[in-house]
Design a protein around this motif. Structure first.
Motif, PDB file in Angstrom:
ATOM      1  N   UNK A  11     -58.086 -12.735 -48.487  1.00 19.02           N
ATOM      2  CA  UNK A  11     -56.651 -12.776 -48.760  1.00 19.02           C
ATOM      3  C   UNK A  11     -56.270 -11.739 -49.811  1.00 19.02           C
ATOM      4  N   UNK A  12     -57.156 -11.521 -50.787  1.00 20.72           N
ATOM      5  CA  UNK A  12     -56.900 -10.541 -51.848  1.00 20.72           C
ATOM      6  C   UNK A  12     -56.797  -9.127 -51.282  1.00 20.72           C
ATOM      7  N   UNK A  13     -57.654  -8.794 -50.295  1.00 19.74           N
ATOM      8  CA  UNK A  13     -57.604  -7.467 -49.669  1.00 19.74           C
ATOM      9  C   UNK A  13     -56.323  -7.309 -48.855  1.00 19.74           C
ATOM     10  N   UNK A  14     -55.952  -8.355 -48.100  1.00 19.26           N
ATOM     11  CA  UNK A  14     -54.705  -8.281 -47.340  1.00 19.26           C
ATOM     12  C   UNK A  14     -53.499  -8.187 -48.272  1.00 19.26           C
ATOM     13  N   UNK A  15     -53.542  -8.892 -49.402  1.00 20.57           N
ATOM     14  CA  UNK A  15     -52.430  -8.830 -50.366  1.00 20.57           C
ATOM     15  C   UNK A  15     -52.281  -7.416 -50.920  1.00 20.57           C
ATOM     16  N   UNK A  16     -53.386  -6.761 -51.225  1.00 21.65           N
ATOM     17  CA  UNK A  16     -53.317  -5.385 -51.741  1.00 21.65           C
ATOM     18  C   UNK A  16     -52.796  -4.430 -50.676  1.00 21.65           C
ATOM     19  N   UNK A  17     -53.246  -4.597 -49.438  1.00 16.84           N
ATOM     20  CA  UNK A  17     -52.752  -3.753 -48.354  1.00 16.84           C
ATOM     21  C   UNK A  17     -51.253  -3.964 -48.162  1.00 16.84           C
ATOM     22  N   UNK A  18     -50.795  -5.191 -48.292  1.00 17.49           N
ATOM     23  CA  UNK A  18     -49.369  -5.490 -48.192  1.00 17.49           C
ATOM     24  C   UNK A  18     -48.593  -4.783 -49.303  1.00 17.49           C
ATOM     25  N   UNK A  19     -49.134  -4.773 -50.523  1.00 18.14           N
ATOM     26  CA  UNK A  19     -48.502  -4.061 -51.644  1.00 18.14           C
ATOM     27  C   UNK A  19     -48.407  -2.562 -51.360  1.00 18.14           C
ATOM     28  N   UNK A  20     -49.465  -2.000 -50.806  1.00 19.47           N
ATOM     29  CA  UNK A  20     -49.477  -0.575 -50.474  1.00 19.47           C
ATOM     30  C   UNK A  20     -48.385  -0.264 -49.451  1.00 19.47           C
ATOM     31  N   UNK A  21     -48.230  -1.155 -48.488  1.00 17.70           N
ATOM     32  CA  UNK A  21     -47.266  -0.930 -47.407  1.00 17.70           C
ATOM     33  C   UNK A  21     -45.827  -1.250 -47.791  1.00 17.70           C
ATOM     34  N   UNK A  22     -45.623  -1.966 -48.864  1.00 16.75           N
ATOM     35  CA  UNK A  22     -44.283  -2.381 -49.265  1.00 16.75           C
ATOM     36  C   UNK A  22     -43.375  -1.171 -49.487  1.00 16.75           C
ATOM     37  N   UNK A  57     -59.376  -5.093 -34.559  1.00 14.35           N
ATOM     38  CA  UNK A  57     -58.220  -5.172 -35.438  1.00 14.35           C
ATOM     39  C   UNK A  57     -58.193  -6.569 -36.062  1.00 14.35           C
ATOM     40  N   UNK A  58     -58.307  -6.619 -37.379  1.00 16.12           N
ATOM     41  CA  UNK A  58     -58.234  -7.878 -38.129  1.00 16.12           C
ATOM     42  C   UNK A  58     -56.869  -7.914 -38.796  1.00 16.12           C
ATOM     43  N   UNK A  59     -56.015  -8.867 -38.409  1.00 16.27           N
ATOM     44  CA  UNK A  59     -54.623  -8.884 -38.849  1.00 16.27           C
ATOM     45  C   UNK A  59     -54.268 -10.128 -39.635  1.00 16.27           C
ATOM     46  N   UNK A  60     -53.299  -9.943 -40.529  1.00 13.98           N
ATOM     47  CA  UNK A  60     -52.691 -11.058 -41.241  1.00 13.98           C
ATOM     48  C   UNK A  60     -51.305 -10.624 -41.707  1.00 13.98           C
ATOM     49  N   UNK A  61     -50.292 -11.387 -41.342  1.00 16.92           N
ATOM     50  CA  UNK A  61     -48.909 -11.160 -41.782  1.00 16.92           C
ATOM     51  C   UNK A  61     -48.439  -9.720 -41.568  1.00 16.92           C
ATOM     52  N   UNK A  62     -48.820  -9.112 -40.458  1.00 19.20           N
ATOM     53  CA  UNK A  62     -48.359  -7.766 -40.136  1.00 19.20           C
ATOM     54  C   UNK A  62     -49.211  -6.648 -40.702  1.00 19.20           C
ATOM     55  N   UNK A  63     -50.181  -6.966 -41.543  1.00 18.17           N
ATOM     56  CA  UNK A  63     -51.097  -5.951 -42.076  1.00 18.17           C
ATOM     57  C   UNK A  63     -52.394  -6.023 -41.273  1.00 18.17           C
ATOM     58  N   UNK A  64     -53.095  -4.889 -41.168  1.00 17.40           N
ATOM     59  CA  UNK A  64     -54.285  -4.857 -40.327  1.00 17.40           C
ATOM     60  C   UNK A  64     -55.377  -3.975 -40.909  1.00 17.40           C
ATOM     61  N   UNK A  65     -56.619  -4.428 -40.686  1.00 21.28           N
ATOM     62  CA  UNK A  65     -57.822  -3.673 -41.025  1.00 21.28           C
ATOM     63  C   UNK A  65     -58.471  -3.280 -39.708  1.00 21.28           C
TER      64      UNK A  65
END
Length: 110
Positions: A11-22, A57-65
């Motif tokens: 969740x921490x990695x997805x949260x950071x990716x979300x911040x980057x994309x904001x 593709x590993x996704x969560x809340x619109x962000x993806x790895x």
């Protein structure tokens, strides 16, 4: 090597990716394994605009790895995380397949 358990993204990695994309055009986080580094293999972690058709593709809340099929066996059961420490903030890979790694944390052997 056979992929038994796919890698996980914290969740921490997805949260950071979300911040980057904001407020920016959406980017994907690509995690790949390449030959090289001081231990034989190294991680390449970068932002990309799109996924390839054969990517996992590993996704969560619109962000993806994204992970390419060549890298997948090396990342079986690995954890993709984000660390924010005194020495710096970065995406990190906790890989149970690595038998050794170097001090930089981006190079490993199997």
């Amino acid at each position: 090597m056979q992929l038994a358990i796919p890698p996980r993204v914290t969740d921490r990695a997805f949260a950071r990716l979300s911040e980057i994309n904001e407020g920016n055009p959406r980017k994907f986080l690509r995690v790949a394994v390449e030959g090289g580094g001081c231990s034989g293999f190294q991680y390449e972690i970068r932002l990309e605009d799109s996924a390839e058709t054969d990517d996992l593709v590993l996704e969560k809340d619109g962000d993806a790895v994204l992970i390419d099929p060549v890298s997948l066996p090396f990342l079986a059961d690995a954890e993709i995380d984000f660390a924010d420490e005194l020495i710096g903030a970065r995406f990190v890979i906790n890989n149970p397949n690595a038998t050794s790694s170097c001090g930089c944390g981006t190079s490993f052997s199997i």
